[in-house]
Design an enzyme around this catalytic site. Structure first.
Site, PDB file in Angstrom:
ATOM      1  N   GLN A 101     -14.267 -12.113   6.228  1.00 25.62           N
ATOM      2  CA  GLN A 101     -14.634 -13.523   5.977  1.00 25.62           C
ATOM      3  C   GLN A 101     -13.576 -14.442   6.584  1.00 25.62           C
ATOM      4  O   GLN A 101     -13.746 -14.939   7.675  1.00 25.62           O
ATOM      5  CB  GLN A 101     -14.830 -13.755   4.480  1.00 25.62           C
ATOM      6  CG  GLN A 101     -16.111 -13.107   3.951  1.00 25.62           C
ATOM      7  CD  GLN A 101     -16.378 -13.381   2.492  1.00 25.62           C
ATOM      8  OE1 GLN A 101     -15.815 -14.282   1.885  1.00 25.62           O
ATOM      9  NE2 GLN A 101     -17.252 -12.584   1.898  1.00 25.62           N
ATOM     10  N   THR A 342       9.780   8.588   0.689  1.00 23.23           N
ATOM     11  CA  THR A 342      10.079  10.018   0.704  1.00 23.23           C
ATOM     12  C   THR A 342      10.362  10.516  -0.711  1.00 23.23           C
ATOM     13  O   THR A 342      10.731   9.725  -1.592  1.00 23.23           O
ATOM     14  CB  THR A 342      11.322  10.302   1.563  1.00 23.23           C
ATOM     15  OG1 THR A 342      12.439   9.588   0.997  1.00 23.23           O
ATOM     16  CG2 THR A 342      11.114   9.894   3.004  1.00 23.23           C
ATOM     17  N   PHE A 791     -10.000 -21.251  -1.289  1.00 20.43           N
ATOM     18  CA  PHE A 791     -10.474 -21.152  -2.680  1.00 20.43           C
ATOM     19  C   PHE A 791     -10.105 -22.378  -3.529  1.00 20.43           C
ATOM     20  O   PHE A 791      -9.967 -22.263  -4.748  1.00 20.43           O
ATOM     21  CB  PHE A 791      -9.934 -19.872  -3.353  1.00 20.43           C
ATOM     22  CG  PHE A 791     -10.018 -18.651  -2.486  1.00 20.43           C
ATOM     23  CD1 PHE A 791     -11.247 -18.156  -2.090  1.00 20.43           C
ATOM     24  CD2 PHE A 791      -8.872 -18.021  -2.028  1.00 20.43           C
ATOM     25  CE1 PHE A 791     -11.338 -17.051  -1.263  1.00 20.43           C
ATOM     26  CE2 PHE A 791      -8.945 -16.919  -1.197  1.00 20.43           C
ATOM     27  CZ  PHE A 791     -10.183 -16.437  -0.818  1.00 20.43           C
ATOM     28  N   GLU A1253     -19.370 -20.995  -4.975  1.00 24.58           N
ATOM     29  CA  GLU A1253     -18.549 -20.896  -6.183  1.00 24.58           C
ATOM     30  C   GLU A1253     -19.231 -20.199  -7.353  1.00 24.58           C
ATOM     31  O   GLU A1253     -18.552 -19.647  -8.219  1.00 24.58           O
ATOM     32  CB  GLU A1253     -18.210 -22.315  -6.677  1.00 24.58           C
ATOM     33  CG  GLU A1253     -17.379 -23.129  -5.748  1.00 24.58           C
ATOM     34  CD  GLU A1253     -17.305 -24.550  -6.258  1.00 24.58           C
ATOM     35  OE1 GLU A1253     -18.341 -25.224  -6.258  1.00 24.58           O
ATOM     36  OE2 GLU A1253     -16.222 -24.973  -6.670  1.00 24.58           O
TER      37      GLU A1253
HETATM   38  C1  LIG Z   1       4.463  -1.730  -2.736  1.00 24.52           C
HETATM   39  C2  LIG Z   1       5.130  -0.581  -3.434  1.00 24.52           C
HETATM   40  C3  LIG Z   1       4.470   0.000  -4.493  1.00 24.52           C
HETATM   41  C4  LIG Z   1       5.056   1.064  -5.156  1.00 24.52           C
HETATM   42  N1  LIG Z   1       4.389   1.618  -6.209  1.00 24.52           N
HETATM   43  C5  LIG Z   1       4.951   2.641  -6.887  1.00 24.52           C
HETATM   44  C6  LIG Z   1       4.287   3.218  -7.989  1.00 24.52           C
HETATM   45  O1  LIG Z   1       3.184   2.822  -8.373  1.00 24.52           O
HETATM   46  N2  LIG Z   1       4.901   4.239  -8.640  1.00 24.52           N
HETATM   47  C7  LIG Z   1       6.129   4.706  -8.254  1.00 24.52           C
HETATM   48  O2  LIG Z   1       6.636   5.624  -8.870  1.00 24.52           O
HETATM   49  N3  LIG Z   1       6.769   4.180  -7.215  1.00 24.52           N
HETATM   50  C8  LIG Z   1       6.229   3.152  -6.537  1.00 24.52           C
HETATM   51  N4  LIG Z   1       6.903   2.594  -5.495  1.00 24.52           N
HETATM   52  C9  LIG Z   1       8.270   3.055  -5.220  1.00 24.52           C
HETATM   53  C10 LIG Z   1       8.330   4.194  -4.245  1.00 24.52           C
HETATM   54  O3  LIG Z   1       7.847   5.362  -4.813  1.00 24.52           O
HETATM   55  C11 LIG Z   1       9.764   4.386  -3.876  1.00 24.52           C
HETATM   56  O4  LIG Z   1      10.143   3.169  -3.293  1.00 24.52           O
HETATM   57  C12 LIG Z   1       9.980   5.473  -2.896  1.00 24.52           C
HETATM   58  O5  LIG Z   1       9.633   6.701  -3.413  1.00 24.52           O
HETATM   59  C13 LIG Z   1      11.418   5.515  -2.391  1.00 24.52           C
HETATM   60  O6  LIG Z   1      11.504   6.366  -1.253  1.00 24.52           O
HETATM   61  P1  LIG Z   1      12.103   5.883   0.131  1.00 24.52           P
HETATM   62  O7  LIG Z   1      12.118   7.039   1.024  1.00 24.52           O
HETATM   63  O8  LIG Z   1      11.352   4.723   0.630  1.00 24.52           O
HETATM   64  O9  LIG Z   1      13.560   5.457  -0.292  1.00 24.52           O
HETATM   65  P2  LIG Z   1      14.532   4.460   0.434  1.00 24.52           P
HETATM   66  O10 LIG Z   1      14.124   3.067   0.102  1.00 24.52           O
HETATM   67  O11 LIG Z   1      14.678   4.795   1.844  1.00 24.52           O
HETATM   68  O12 LIG Z   1      15.869   4.819  -0.307  1.00 24.52           O
HETATM   69  C14 LIG Z   1      16.047   4.569  -1.684  1.00 24.52           C
HETATM   70  C15 LIG Z   1      17.487   4.938  -2.083  1.00 24.52           C
HETATM   71  O13 LIG Z   1      17.650   6.337  -2.048  1.00 24.52           O
HETATM   72  C16 LIG Z   1      18.700   6.718  -1.149  1.00 24.52           C
HETATM   73  N5  LIG Z   1      18.238   7.953  -0.498  1.00 24.52           N
HETATM   74  C17 LIG Z   1      17.071   8.135   0.112  1.00 24.52           C
HETATM   75  N6  LIG Z   1      16.924   9.416   0.492  1.00 24.52           N
HETATM   76  C18 LIG Z   1      18.052  10.056   0.129  1.00 24.52           C
HETATM   77  C19 LIG Z   1      18.487  11.395   0.246  1.00 24.52           C
HETATM   78  N7  LIG Z   1      17.756  12.348   0.810  1.00 24.52           N
HETATM   79  N8  LIG Z   1      19.721  11.686  -0.260  1.00 24.52           N
HETATM   80  C20 LIG Z   1      20.482  10.751  -0.831  1.00 24.52           C
HETATM   81  N9  LIG Z   1      20.111   9.463  -0.969  1.00 24.52           N
HETATM   82  C21 LIG Z   1      18.900   9.123  -0.501  1.00 24.52           C
HETATM   83  C22 LIG Z   1      18.851   5.535  -0.247  1.00 24.52           C
HETATM   84  O14 LIG Z   1      20.135   5.476   0.269  1.00 24.52           O
HETATM   85  C23 LIG Z   1      18.537   4.379  -1.142  1.00 24.52           C
HETATM   86  O15 LIG Z   1      19.647   4.036  -1.894  1.00 24.52           O
HETATM   87  C24 LIG Z   1       6.334   1.544  -4.784  1.00 24.52           C
HETATM   88  C25 LIG Z   1       6.997   0.954  -3.711  1.00 24.52           C
HETATM   89  C26 LIG Z   1       6.401  -0.099  -3.034  1.00 24.52           C
HETATM   90  C27 LIG Z   1       7.107  -0.727  -1.894  1.00 24.52           C
HETATM   91  S1  FES Z   2     -11.436 -11.598   4.652  1.00 26.57           S
HETATM   92 FE1  FES Z   2     -10.075 -10.407   3.532  1.00 26.57          FE
HETATM   93  S2  FES Z   2      -8.627 -11.849   2.863  1.00 26.57           S
HETATM   94 FE2  FES Z   2     -10.101 -13.087   3.777  1.00 26.57          FE
END
Ligand SMILES: Cc1cc2nc3c(=O)[nH]c(=O)nc-3n(C[C@H](O)[C@H](O)[C@H](O)COP(=O)(O)OP(=O)(O)OC[C@H]3O[C@@H](n4cnc5c(N)ncnc54)[C@H](O)[C@@H]3O)c2cc1C
Ligand code: FES
Ligand code: FES
Length: 1343
Positions: A101, A342, A791, A1253
């Site tokens: 949309q 991860t 909206f 609406e």
């Molecule tokens: C939009 C959004 C929604 C989310 N929803 C959920 C949810 O519903 N439920 C939930 O449980 N989680 C949720 N998360 C969180 C998500 O699970 C964690 O952010 C994620 O698992 C972290 O992993 P990463 O690899 O991105 O860590 P990073 O952000 O890369 O690292 C996190 C920290 O860990 C350290 N680190 C990373 N790997 C290692 C390693 N191997 N050894 C030592 N230190 C390390 C880093 O230095 C840093 O300090 C959400 C996140 C986002 C952005």
């Molecule tokens: S069409 Fe998806 S936000 Fe507008």
């Protein structure tokens, strides 16, 4: 060449991929900046030299550090296809299936489906739904997006019900379904035959040089040197460990989803000269005899796949922990985050809301650490999760992998969670629990319970578990466990996130679920020894599944005699749809940079009501790139147009009020400097936040509006019963995907200023800017082509923001771009008015309502904005579909110290009418009748007058009502729900059917006009311009359809041009469902006049072609442009007399929804919705159905998941996707049927009706279905069925209204009664009444 080469030194601050893309490619959209909306989805492809496979996965560009992309191929929407080259089938089908949309979410949707197809060329419908789980759309309601994806599935058909067993085969053109045997009804919104085939072999290959790079045995460590930060990428594990020794404080970035965007990064790691990146190692994964070891570098998506294959290979008893993890991996965030995050990052960051850590801990997982000095193992246990210092990693250590043991026969592991939405929402409470029994018994040998989101870390109920060792797994144990765990896990009253009682209730409700699951498991193992749980409790075991939505849309067929080129009545695709899907549609932020351009960042008040003592901008001005700070002093004209305030002066009246803005060379510099502006305040009393406080202080923005008929007081004396009640309906954030964005360009001459912005009311912007700059309006030109959703939120606010920007442009003499970040947008621009409705209703025992006295108060915030209009509309529409002979309705807008609330789809009607349906439901409860009966009894039945004495004919309403009840099989399904409810104690079904009488337009004639400008060029092409704004509703498309019919030429000849104050002056706002009505008539009028002028030429050459006539016209010296000013509908309202013809016409609708509620958690599932809406004749059924479905889902969000939270000091907490949940794809009805009911509307163009609406309110059928389900639960528990459900019906409200032993236990504990006075007899096996006694022996569980 579709690749872009760049050098990393192009960036001042090489952090996330989004700003980089924005410089080169504008298709990838930025909306939330926190990974929560999916607008910025791109595909990353990496080659794995070990298995020689390429992995394609979706990511959210806003969270991807640019340095992490070394060696990866990134595909953006531009790389998928474009109008200039070739449109990809994904883009084509999203457009042709009407899955777009406003189009702002569309590139993200394309990328999610495209990435899925790269991995699964013939996906299943379930995979499509899963793939879209991380993408938000505020316009469409998702169903049509899913449908476009389903066309790639093997079993795809034009009829959405095929495959569900409910549909017959196509018959000729249409799919006539068994459920709805209509004639002359179409169900086909697009023609699959027009789709180009999808050939997966035609996709671009993975760049060979990246394969070579990945396979290079001599890979070297990479260093990216930024201005403030150095990013170092290791290529081997030993190299990484070496780096960890050299830079012990350097964070190791893996998925970066926990660390997040640049700002958060800098907050968490303020001194981070160095960041380590792990790119190539996923670490390893092995399955051993006793368990599985998963590499820390595995993404959660890879973890999901690994566990999935283990589960399919290993015996069930070994995989209980894995299955518990898999369940949560399905709903944790969206697919993009799951592909980035991860396992190692998740485990190490130990977020308090972690969904996986509680299960890993309960499953006795081990963390394998490695450093240069060697390896060691630590337990993923309570010490680790609760951050005991001795359990922390050493600075030189990293997590190498996580070992998860197999479960055993007498060992049970489960994970449970509850969130505001099913998917992509942090848990309100989650838990991982496990119990080990002595072999062959139910004697507890080991018990573990971990809870998330109940404190600053995941916590363990270890004391409780210890005390229960040796106990039998029986009801008495459960009772004690609940008592103990409530004692052990304390959530303080002021805990972050609030909902303390609810969260405590969840702690024991989830424990109860675990208890039942284990009982069931024991019974399966030895039915003789361990009795099963009662049949009635079975449904408590399972969470609601996420199903692929399906449905049928029915609309009028076009008259077969209509000329084929006439597009009116056909489901024509949105005129910009392809451009939306390819990312080529230009929004304000996509407009190329202008020389000398500056960026603006706002400094907003942190106090709700205070005197400004000082503003110190010295530090801000000293920062690099900062050009100026703009305050109220800099406004050359009026800083207070129409009682609104541009820049706060002397005093602030809400948190979020703009005090000054900083102009700088980059957005980052402006933002940084804005943080350095120091403001001192002195609080002023009173600080009024709520409606109740406003009433106490007599604080109002408007005078009272009233409508009255009959003699209300007298009638109350002659009724059988009187009820009184109050209902709160909270506000709503617009959450348009494109935040407010303004580009103001000062001109060299004559104080002219050009503004580009997404808006609904260009005239208003022009007015405010001219007033602020003290120049005539003729010097101000406001332009827009499209907005990424509006909206109502872009009706009045762009005028304020436009004027603020124009003042900055005027002061600096340079173009200014002002892009509100999501959090600022939510804070500054506010939204729908919260409402308090108070009612007193007098009725007879047979359900006839005789008298009603209703008062409405809305929270208008700190300035008038649109509050007066909102109150007018509330009062005028307040009777909904019911005739109440003695009726009084009063309304008033309260003045509070909140940001000023504004227009929002429905202008107050969606809030106030909930109050009407609430008192209808309350009357039903008192009369022992069903709400449907009360509705039927009191509904208008024949031509009547409204309470303000306007004549209307409710015949279409009656038809919608009758057809909805019949075609939805309402009574049969209600019966079935009752049967279901009898058999299920912890899950209840509920149904509601809600009627609606809606009026389009505004009760002021001057707002019902429009103008159009139509040019016919000598080559026959036509330019159509009008005063209406396009923000997704398809106005431009409909205007092309109108012009095509009127000029009798194909649509391809007609080009819609941008809306601008230059071409069409003094246009009124595009709102109140009137865009097509007014602009359509204006375009029609213009075209008809032009055609009349052309007639003499046509008569001379009747067999000629359009081009011949038009060319001849030139010869005849006719001018080919015309401005048509349409006076529009005549409406009037005399508030003195309380009567008038307030609106041009009425439209009706009925919606029936069925939900299932989990009484233990408060979660609900929308099973089915049927909408019957009086569309008269739809000019474009595809667009109109899109409006109906989108409006319904937005309404459903208002009434269920969307909850704005403020502090008592008036600070808005909900400022992004994490804290504010608009419906996602998992929330929409599993079955969704929309039917357009035919009627006549001769006063509107082509007898159509404005549908923009109306359906918003129909979303309340979900709310009332929830209330019905909760009522069923309360009835069964012996509670009163007269209870107030406020809106939104969040899981918290649902759970706390389904009162039971758990809610009561929490309440008793909170009341301070000693826990040891409490005895709970759960009687699970006997299913007998749950009781709770104190030492006096009295039973008082339920009030
Ligand atoms: C939009 C959004 C929604 C989310 N929803 C959920 C949810 O519903 N439920 C939930 O449980 N989680 C949720 N998360 C969180 C998500 O699970 C964690 O952010 C994620 O698992 C972290 O992993 P990463 O690899 O991105 O860590 P990073 O952000 O890369 O690292 C996190 C920290 O860990 C350290 N680190 C990373 N790997 C290692 C390693 N191997 N050894 C030592 N230190 C390390 C880093 O230095 C840093 O300090 C959400 C996140 C986002 C952005
Ligand atoms: S069409 Fe998806 S936000 Fe507008
Ligand atoms: S902008 Fe990246 S997910 Fe919302």
């Amino acid at each position: 060449e579709s690749r872009i080469h760049f050098h990393i030194s192009e960036f001042n601050s090489p952090f996330s991929l989004t700003p980089f893309l924005a410089v080169h490619l504008t298709g990838t959209k930025y909306s939330c900046g926190e990974g929560g909306c999916g607008s910025c989805t791109v595909m990353v492809s990496r080659y794995n030299p070990k298995n020689k496979k390429i992995r394609h996965y979706p990511v959210t560009a806003c969270l991807v550090p640019i340095c992490s992309l070394y060696g990866a191929a990134v595909t953006t929407v531009e790389g998928v296809g474009s109008i200039k080259t070739r449109i990809h089938p994904v883009q084509e089908r999203l457009a042709k299936c009407h899955g777009t949309q406003c189009g702002f979410c569309s590139p993200g949707m394309v990328m999610s489906i495209y990435t899925l197809l790269r991995n699964h060329p013939e996906p299943t419908p379930d995979q499509i739904t899963k793939a879209l789980g991380g993408n938000l759309c505020r316009c469409t309601g998702y169903r049509l997006i899913v449908e476009s994806g389903k066309t790639f599935c093997e079993e795809s058909t034009a009829c959405q019900m095929k495959g569900s067993g409910k549909c017959c085969m196509d018959q000729e053109e249409n799919c006539i379904c068994i459920l709805f045997c209509f004639v002359e009804i179409c169900t086909k919104l697009y023609n699959e035959d027009e789709f180009q085939p999808f050939d997966p072999s035609q996709e671009p290959i993975f760049p060979p040089e990246l394969i070579r790079m990945a396979e290079d045995p001599n890979k070297r460590r990479l260093t990216f040197q930024g201005k403030r930060t150095t990013w170092i990428t290791s290529v081997t594990l030993s190299d990484l460990l070496e780096l960890k020794v050299n830079f012990p404080q350097a964070p190791l970035v893996m998925g970066n989803t926990e660390v997040g965007g640049e700002e958060i990064f800098e907050r968490l790691f303020p001194c981070h000269p160095c960041i380590l990146l792990q790119l190539t190692l996923s670490f390893y994964s092995t399955i051993l005899f006793s368990g599985v070891t998963i590499g820390a570098g595995y993404s959660l998506a890879q973890l999901n796949d690994a566990l999935g294959s283990i589960v399919s290979e290993q015996p069930k008893e070994k995989t209980k922990t894995y299955r518990a993890l898999l369940k949560h991996l399905r709903t944790l965030a969206g697919p993009q985050i799951r592909n980035m995050a991860t396992l190692g990052g998740h485990v190490v960051s130990r977020p308090n809301y972690s969904d996986l850590n509680p299960i890993l801990a309960a499953g006795n997982a081990i963390i394998n650490l490695i450093s240069k000095d060697g390896e060691r193992q630590i337990a993923l246990d309570s010490k680790f999760l609760e951050r005991a210092p001795e359990a922390n990693l050493k600075s030189e250590e990293i997590v190498l992998s996580v070992s998860i043991p197999h479960s055993t026969k007498w060992h049970f592991v489960s994970g449970m969670r509850l969130a505001q939405c099913q998917e992509n929402a942090f848990a309100i409470v989650n838990a991982g629990m496990s119990v080990k029994f002595e072999d062959g018994t139910d004697t507890i040998k080991d018990l573990q319970m971990f809870y998330g989101s109940v404190g600053p870390t995941v916590v363990s109920a270890s004391q409780t578990c210890k005390q229960l060792i040796g106990r039998q797994w029986d009801d008495q144990m459960l009772s004690d466990a609940c008592r103990l765990v409530l004692d052990e896990i304390y959530i303080p009253p002021a805990a972050e996130g609030g909902m303390v009682e609810y969260r405590r209730t969840l702690i024991i409700s989830l424990l109860f679920k675990f208890y039942l699951k284990v009982r069931r498991g024991l019974n399966k193992m030895d039915p003789q020894k361990f009795p099963d749980i009662p049949e009635k409790f079975m449904s408590a075991l399972e969470d609601f599944p996420i199903e692929t939505p399906q449905g049928i849309q029915m609309f009028q067929c076009v008259d077969p005699r209509q000329p084929p080129q006439d597009p009116v009545g056909h489901p024509v695709m949105h005129q910009s749809a392809i451009k939306h899907a390819t990312g080529e549609a230009v929004y304000i932020d996509d407009m190329p940079p202008i020389a000398q351009e500056l960026f603006l960042a706002p400094v907003t008040s942190t106090r709700a009501h205070a005197k400004i003592i000082s503003i110190d901008v010295s530090e801000a001005l000293a920062l690099p790139g900062v050009v100026d700070v703009i305050t109220a002093e800099d406004v050359p004209g009026d800083n207070n147009p129409q009682e609104e305030i541009l820049y706060a002066q002397n005093e602030v009246i809400c948190v979020g009020q703009i005090i000054c803005t900083v102009a700088a060379d980059t957005h980052a510099h402006a933002k940084e400097a804005a943080k350095q502006v120091k403001i001192t305040y002195e609080d002023i009393e009173p600080r009024i936040i709520t409606i109740e406080q406003a009433l106490e202080h007599n604080s109002f923005l408007t005078a009272e509006r009233k409508i009255e008929q009959g003699n209300v007081e007298q009638a109350f004396k002659h009724v059988d019963q009187i009820i009184e009640g109050e209902v709160h309906v909270e506000g709503q954030e617009h959450f348009y995907m494109e935040t407010q964005t303004i580009l103001a360009i000062p001109k060299e001459e004559d104080k002219e200023m050009v503004l580009h912005l997404g808006m609904q009311y260009p005239t208003h912007v022009q007015d405010f800017v001219a007033t602020a700059l003290n120049v005539p309006r003729s010097r101000i030109a406001c332009h827009m082509r499209r907005a990424g959703g509006a909206f109502g939120g872009k009706a009045s606010k762009p005028a304020l923001l436009g004027a603020i920007t124009a003042v900055a442009a005027n002061k600096t003499g340079r173009p200014i771009r002002f892009i509100l970040e999501r959090g600022d947008d939510m804070l500054i621009t506010a939204g729908r008015h919260p409402l308090l409705g108070k009612y007193k209703i007098g009725f007879m025992n047979n359900g006839v309502i005789k008298s009603a006295d209703v008062e409405y108060y809305v929270n208008g915030g700190c300035t008038p904005d649109e509050s007066e209009l909102v109150v007018d509309i509330i009062v005028l529409k307040s009777e909904n579909t019911y005739y109440i002979p003695n009726f009084r309705c009063r309304g008033r807008a309260c003045k509070t110290n909140l940001p000023s609330n504004t227009a929002f789809r429905g202008f107050g009607f969606p809030q106030s009418t909930v109050v009407v349906e609430a008192y209808i439901t309350a009357v039903a409860s008192q009369c022992n009748l069903s709400p449907e009966e009360i509705r039927e009894i009191n509904m208008y039945k024949r031509i009547s007058k409204t309470a303000y004495k306007d004549m209307f004919n409710p015949e279409p309403l009656r038809r919608c009502w009758k057809e909805c009840l019949e075609k939805s099989s309402f009574y049969a399904r209600k019966q079935a729900a009752e049967e279901f409810n009898k058999k299920n104690y912890w899950k209840k079904k509920g149904l509601s059917v809600i009627p609606m009488k809606f009026t389009v337009g505004i009760p002021y004639t001057y707002l019902n006009q429009a103008a159009a400008l139509v040019h016919i060029y000598l080559d026959g092409s036509v330019l159509v311009i009008h005063g209406g704004c396009e923000f997704g509703q398809g106005l431009y498309t409909k205007m092309v359809q109108v012009a095509s019919r009127e000029l009798n030429i194909p649509s391809s000849y007609i080009h819609p041009y941008e809306t601008s104050t230059v071409t069409v002056p003094n246009a009124v706002f595009t709102a109140a469902s009137m865009g097509t009505d007014t602009n359509g008539k204006a375009v029609q009028n213009a075209c008809q006049i032009l055609m009349a002028r052309l007639q003499p030429i046509i008569r001379k050459n009747p067999k000629g072609k359009w081009e011949d006539w038009v060319n001849h016209w030139w010869g005849s010296a006719f001018i080919s442009l015309l401005i048509s000013l349409l006076r529009g509908y005549q409406t009037n309202m005399d508030w003195e007399k309380e009567e008038g013809h307030a609106f041009p016409y009425y439209l009706y609708g009925v919606s029936c929804s069925e939900v299932e509620v989990d009484c233990l958690t408060g979660a609900h599932k929308l099973l089915r919705t049927d909408i019957f809406i009086d569309a008269a004749f739809s000019i474009n059924p595809a667009l109109d159905i899109g409006q109906v479905e989108g409006g319904f889902i937005q309404g459903m969000g208002l009434y269920t998941t969307e909850e704005l939270k403020y502090s008592p000091e008036g600070v808005l907490y909900s400022r992004g996707t994490n804290d504010y949940k608009i419906p996602a794809v998992a929330e929409i009805p599993e079955e969704f049927y929309v039917t357009f009911v035919r009627s006549q509307n001769p006063i509107a163009i082509y007898s159509s009706k404005g549908l923009g609406e109306a359906s918003m309110f129909l979303g309340s059928s979900v709310f009332f279905a929830i209330q019905d389900a909760v009522t069923a639960a309360r009835r069964e528990r012996g509670l009163t069925t007269s209870f107030t459900l406020n809106s939104p019906a969040t899981p918290e409200l649902i759970r706390m209204n389904c009162m039971d032993q758990f809610t009561e236990m929490v309440r008793v504990v909170r009341r301070g009664s000693c826990c040891n006075l409490l005895y709970m007899n759960f009687q699970v096996l006997g299913v007998s009444l749950v009781t709770m006694t104190n030492l006096t022996g009295q039973v008082h569980l339920f009030q």
